[in-house]
Design a protein around this motif. Structure first.
Motif, PDB file in Angstrom:
ATOM      1  N   ASN A  16       0.822  -1.215   0.000  1.00 48.55           N
ATOM      2  CA  ASN A  16       0.000   0.000   0.000  1.00 48.55           C
ATOM      3  C   ASN A  16       0.859   1.270   0.000  1.00 48.55           C
ATOM      4  N   LEU A  17       1.875   1.247  -0.815  1.00 49.59           N
ATOM      5  CA  LEU A  17       2.824   2.351  -0.941  1.00 49.59           C
ATOM      6  C   LEU A  17       2.117   3.643  -1.348  1.00 49.59           C
ATOM      7  N   LYS A  18       2.544   4.763  -0.776  1.00 50.04           N
ATOM      8  CA  LYS A  18       2.014   6.078  -1.116  1.00 50.04           C
ATOM      9  C   LYS A  18       3.169   7.024  -1.442  1.00 50.04           C
ATOM     10  N   ILE A  19       3.074   7.674  -2.611  1.00 46.92           N
ATOM     11  CA  ILE A  19       4.130   8.590  -3.043  1.00 46.92           C
ATOM     12  C   ILE A  19       3.531   9.946  -3.386  1.00 46.92           C
ATOM     13  N   PHE A  20       4.132  10.983  -2.852  1.00 48.68           N
ATOM     14  CA  PHE A  20       3.733  12.355  -3.164  1.00 48.68           C
ATOM     15  C   PHE A  20       4.697  12.896  -4.215  1.00 48.68           C
ATOM     16  N   VAL A  21       4.142  13.419  -5.308  1.00 46.09           N
ATOM     17  CA  VAL A  21       4.955  13.964  -6.395  1.00 46.09           C
ATOM     18  C   VAL A  21       4.933  15.486  -6.296  1.00 46.09           C
ATOM     19  N   TYR A  22       6.089  16.086  -6.074  1.00 44.52           N
ATOM     20  CA  TYR A  22       6.149  17.546  -5.981  1.00 44.52           C
ATOM     21  C   TYR A  22       5.746  18.188  -7.309  1.00 44.52           C
ATOM     22  N   ASP A  23       4.951  19.237  -7.216  1.00 40.74           N
ATOM     23  CA  ASP A  23       4.552  20.000  -8.398  1.00 40.74           C
ATOM     24  C   ASP A  23       5.504  21.178  -8.539  1.00 40.74           C
ATOM     25  N   LEU A  24       6.645  20.915  -9.163  1.00 40.00           N
ATOM     26  CA  LEU A  24       7.680  21.944  -9.300  1.00 40.00           C
ATOM     27  C   LEU A  24       7.369  22.878 -10.466  1.00 40.00           C
ATOM     28  N   PRO A  25       7.910  24.077 -10.450  1.00 35.46           N
ATOM     29  CA  PRO A  25       7.764  24.978 -11.605  1.00 35.46           C
ATOM     30  C   PRO A  25       8.295  24.303 -12.868  1.00 35.46           C
ATOM     31  N   PRO A  26       7.732  24.634 -14.029  1.00 31.85           N
ATOM     32  CA  PRO A  26       8.081  23.917 -15.263  1.00 31.85           C
ATOM     33  C   PRO A  26       9.534  24.036 -15.698  1.00 31.85           C
ATOM     34  N   ASN A  27      10.251  25.038 -15.205  1.00 34.63           N
ATOM     35  CA  ASN A  27      11.655  25.142 -15.615  1.00 34.63           C
ATOM     36  C   ASN A  27      12.507  24.003 -15.073  1.00 34.63           C
ATOM     37  N   TYR A  28      11.955  23.247 -14.120  1.00 37.11           N
ATOM     38  CA  TYR A  28      12.668  22.084 -13.596  1.00 37.11           C
ATOM     39  C   TYR A  28      12.392  20.820 -14.411  1.00 37.11           C
ATOM     40  N   ASN A  29      11.325  20.804 -15.186  1.00 40.65           N
ATOM     41  CA  ASN A  29      10.993  19.579 -15.913  1.00 40.65           C
ATOM     42  C   ASN A  29      10.320  19.845 -17.264  1.00 40.65           C
ATOM     43  N   THR A  30       9.031  20.163 -17.272  1.00 43.09           N
ATOM     44  CA  THR A  30       8.263  20.130 -18.517  1.00 43.09           C
ATOM     45  C   THR A  30       8.711  21.148 -19.559  1.00 43.09           C
ATOM     46  N   ASP A  31       9.342  22.231 -19.154  1.00 38.16           N
ATOM     47  CA  ASP A  31       9.865  23.190 -20.141  1.00 38.16           C
ATOM     48  C   ASP A  31      10.877  22.527 -21.077  1.00 38.16           C
ATOM     49  N   TRP A  32      11.587  21.536 -20.563  1.00 41.54           N
ATOM     50  CA  TRP A  32      12.616  20.875 -21.357  1.00 41.54           C
ATOM     51  C   TRP A  32      12.023  19.994 -22.451  1.00 41.54           C
ATOM     52  N   LEU A  33      10.750  19.635 -22.331  1.00 41.71           N
ATOM     53  CA  LEU A  33      10.132  18.721 -23.288  1.00 41.71           C
ATOM     54  C   LEU A  33       9.917  19.348 -24.664  1.00 41.71           C
ATOM     55  N   SER A  34      10.230  20.626 -24.818  1.00 37.45           N
ATOM     56  CA  SER A  34      10.124  21.247 -26.134  1.00 37.45           C
ATOM     57  C   SER A  34      11.059  20.553 -27.132  1.00 37.45           C
ATOM     58  N   ASN A  35      12.112  19.942 -26.625  1.00 39.54           N
ATOM     59  CA  ASN A  35      12.977  19.114 -27.453  1.00 39.54           C
ATOM     60  C   ASN A  35      12.468  17.676 -27.365  1.00 39.54           C
ATOM     61  N   GLU A  36      11.996  17.126 -28.472  1.00 37.54           N
ATOM     62  CA  GLU A  36      11.369  15.806 -28.466  1.00 37.54           C
ATOM     63  C   GLU A  36      12.317  14.712 -27.997  1.00 37.54           C
ATOM     64  N   ARG A  37      13.615  14.902 -28.196  1.00 38.49           N
ATOM     65  CA  ARG A  37      14.584  13.889 -27.775  1.00 38.49           C
ATOM     66  C   ARG A  37      14.576  13.689 -26.262  1.00 38.49           C
ATOM     67  N   CYS A  38      14.143  14.713 -25.550  1.00 40.14           N
ATOM     68  CA  CYS A  38      14.165  14.658 -24.090  1.00 40.14           C
ATOM     69  C   CYS A  38      13.411  13.457 -23.540  1.00 40.14           C
TER      70      CYS A  38
END
Length: 457
Positions: free
Chosen positions: A97-119
């Motif tokens: 019954n594992l529980k994990i909280f995922v931090y909602d960080l500003p996009p410059n830490y993650n999703t902004d980088w996805l503009s490059n498809e290779r990422c």
């Protein structure tokens, strides 16, 4: 809308006759009502016949054969194609019954980088794949006070060098350090355990040492602020090494599931294999380094010198976008070390049914509790690389069929592939299973974490 009355039989005959015949040998002028009635009648009859055909035809769903997925590759299709077959975790008890909280960080830490498809598709993309899977996972909790672990989604392998096109990770330390400062200032959870229940991904050559060259990685070491956390890393060796000097879970490199599926549709795992020994990749880093002294510990250079020109060996030094089709046609796939001991070829070989030949002394392989590596691969010592020919000939003449049978077990393939949604037994599920074995680090379960840190001070 008013009720439409069904016309009487005689009236229907009269209308049909008016449509089909003319008066005094001349076509009659049809008013609006007749033209409207004709088209309604024709459309209704057509829809009735059309729908009846499909409803009554065999009264059976389409057979599996009509999906055009070969029986040999269907098991892998079910384990890798997250877009068409979503399999949520069916038994949470398997993960305590594992529980994990995922931090909602500003996009410059993650999703902004996805503009490059290779990422999201290169060999280091486990940091993206695990994040995506956790966001849709049953183990995710939105209440941080009930969480066992805290996942910190920072993408540090998405910055591609404009010089050579490879991921540049020189910014990794500062980016992760910034994320740690952010979550420790805005949330109370990092400070109460010094980050021991926080999870990071370091999916590059030497893990959380953040460098591709081993000597530089060792000199830099793992940042102090990460040493008490859990690192999901591709780097692992059986001997003591500064770059695994933190609690860690060994993970496989990322291979895009759709590329594997495409290769399997064209070359099923039990199809004809016309390449005996296969390798495609760098043999030396630079023409001035022909000896290979600074790369792969000379192993790749020795393979090239000894077996280039040997008809049993299909060796290529240049990149080829469709190289997975070559793996699917091969009996043995060489997996020599590069900068680090691990290689994406380990995963590609297994999922495409080619026996991996591991040449990397002391390598630690991912998910050994789920993948029986000794039954599906061969290990050749770096110093024995010149004997590869007779070694592989001997295996081919003795127990190759047994190794291949073990290799084609879909559970092995499933355990090494990341999907957009967690599927029981896949790579992200294996990560969760490994974390579930570390619940003594969970603050919420009251496992004595506070006293542990008190003893450290």
């Amino acid at each position: 809308m008013g009720e439409v009355r069904r016309p009487t039989k005689n009236r229907g005959f009269y209308v049909r006759m008016r449509f089909l015949h003319s008066k005094n040998g001349r076509p009659q002028e049809k008013n609006f009502f007749y033209r409207y009635y004709k088209w309604v009648l024709w459309l209704s009859l057509s829809l009735y016949l059309f729908s009846s055909y499909f409803i009554t035809k065999d009264n059976k769903p389409p057979s599996l054969d009509k999906t055009r997925v070969s029986s040999a590759s269907r098991a892998l299709y079910e384990s890798t194609n997250a877009s068409f077959l979503q399999q949520p975790i069916s038994n949470p008890a398997l993960l305590n019954n594992l529980k994990i909280f995922v931090y909602d960080l500003p996009p410059n830490y993650n999703t902004d980088w996805l503009s490059n498809e290779r990422c999201s598709s290169h060999l280091f993309a486990a940091e993206v794949g695990i994040h995506r899977a956790l966001l849709n996972s049953d183990v995710r909790t939105f209440d941080p006070y009930e969480a066992d672990f805290f996942y910190v989604p920072v993408y540090v392998s998405c910055n591609f060098s404009t010089v050579n096109g490879f991921p540049a990770i020189g910014h990794a330390r500062s980016l992760i350090s910034s994320a740690v400062r952010l979550i420790s200032s805005e949330y109370p959870f990092w400070n109460r355990t010094r980050g021991s229940d926080h999870v990071f991904v370091a999916s590059h050559d030497y893990g959380a040492c953040f460098h591709a060259m081993e000597d530089m990685a060792i000199a830099d070491g793992i940042p102090v602020y990460l040493k008490k956390s859990i690192i999901l890393q591709t780097f692992g060796v059986k001997y003591k090494h500064p770059c695994q000097d933190a609690e860690n879970v060994l993970i496989p490199p990322y291979i895009p599931p759709d590329s594997v599926q495409t290769a399997l549709e064209n070359y099923p795992v039990n199809g004809r294999r016309d390449i005996f020994v296969f390798f495609r990749g760098k043999m030396e880093v630079h023409p001035k380094n022909v000896s290979g002294r600074f790369y792969s510990k000379r192993v790749r250079t020795e393979i090239w010198r000894k077996y280039n020109g040997d008809r049993r060996f299909y060796l290529r030094r240049h990149r080829f976008a469709g190289y997975q089709s070559e793996i699917a046609r091969s009996v043995f796939c060489l997996c020599p070390l590069g900068w680090a001991p691990w290689s994406p070829r380990l995963v590609e070989s297994v999922v495409l049914g080619c026996v991996p030949v591991i040449i990397a002394n002391g390598i630690r392989l991912p998910f050994s509790s789920a993948v029986n590596w000794t039954e599906i691969s061969l290990t050749v010592a770096e110093e024995d690389v010149e004997k590869l020919g007779p070694i592989l000939e001997h295996v081919a003449a003795t127990n190759l069929s047994t190794i291949q049978k073990n290799l084609w077990d879909p559970r092995n393939r499933r355990a090494l592939m990341f999907n957009n949604q967690v599927q029981e037994g896949d790579a992200t599920w294996q990560v969760l299973h490994a974390l579930a074995q570390k619940l003594e680090r969970s603050y919420s379960r009251g496992s004595g974490v506070s006293s542990q840190w008190a003893s450290d001070t």
